[in-house]
Design an enzyme around this catalytic site. Sequence first.
Site, PDB file in Angstrom:
ATOM      1  N   GLY A  34       0.904  -1.172   0.119  1.00 57.59           N
ATOM      2  CA  GLY A  34       0.073   0.039  -0.062  1.00 57.59           C
ATOM      3  C   GLY A  34       0.885   1.090   0.011  1.00 57.59           C
ATOM      4  N   GLY A  50       9.339  -0.026  -0.630  1.00 55.90           N
ATOM      5  CA  GLY A  50       9.616  -1.204   0.317  1.00 55.90           C
ATOM      6  C   GLY A  50      10.230  -0.685   1.772  1.00 55.90           C
ATOM      7  N   GLU A  80       3.847   2.682  -7.096  1.00 54.64           N
ATOM      8  CA  GLU A  80       2.459   3.146  -7.576  1.00 54.64           C
ATOM      9  C   GLU A  80       2.353   4.772  -7.926  1.00 54.64           C
ATOM     10  OE1 GLU A  80       0.690   1.042  -8.689  1.00 54.64           O
ATOM     11  OE2 GLU A  80       0.745  -0.713  -7.695  1.00 54.64           O
ATOM     12  N   HIS A 160      -5.795  -6.973  -6.466  1.00 54.49           N
ATOM     13  CA  HIS A 160      -4.623  -6.199  -6.134  1.00 54.49           C
ATOM     14  C   HIS A 160      -5.050  -5.402  -4.759  1.00 54.49           C
ATOM     15  CE1 HIS A 160      -1.489  -3.052  -7.587  1.00 54.49           C
ATOM     16  NE2 HIS A 160      -1.863  -2.974  -6.284  1.00 54.49           N
TER      17      HIS A 160
END
Length: 231
Positions: A34, A50, A80, A160
């Site tokens: 997220g 990460g 994203e 997803h």
Amino acid sequence: MYSPDAAELRAAREQLVSYSARLLDDGLAVGSAGNLSLRCGDLIAITPSGISYTEMCPGDIAVITLDGTEVDALEVPSTEMPMHLAVYTATSAAAVVHTHSPEVIALSACRDELPAIHYSITSLGGPVRVAPYVRFGSDGLATAATEALAGRRAAILRNHGAICYGRSLRQAYENALLLEWLAHVYRLTQPYGEPRILSEAELAEVAAEARRRGYGSRRRSQAGGTQAEER
């Protein structure tokens, strides 16, 4: 448009770290899954890629322009980022929240839409569409997400997660919580048979009454001033 000062960006970074920690506590994500972002004038503050939410600090939050150029980024911006930027371009969003919440993911694998199982779905603009599956981090996913968001403040991403936006980070996050709750309620109906779904006319009546009442608005803020933000 304006360029925020250092204090405004610092506050945005702190807010993103605070809400990122809530993703884990509220069951909207696991690990570093997220991502969240907050618009500050012509800049976007976005969570890094990460890094565990339990270890994230304000200095890890990246600051980028609306075309993705890094302005201040000690860490790599979220993978994203294209989807976040596409939402800012296509909508009036001031903040974007992308989750990997389990009820929403389960629904995304089996349905093309989250129907109007409860009238609170009007806060999201109506029944929530499921965008087709496209690989994470891709321009294709950004396009699919914004198309599914048309006229809505939330969309579900096939296999997803979900993408939600709002006029503040608080509102965007509350939309994500509401979406997960609605998906959970919808799943609970399944053993009972085919659920009754609210009609467009019923949803329109709810939306009109909410506007009439100023539903979700506070007369005065905690500081004693007027509270303009709607929920």
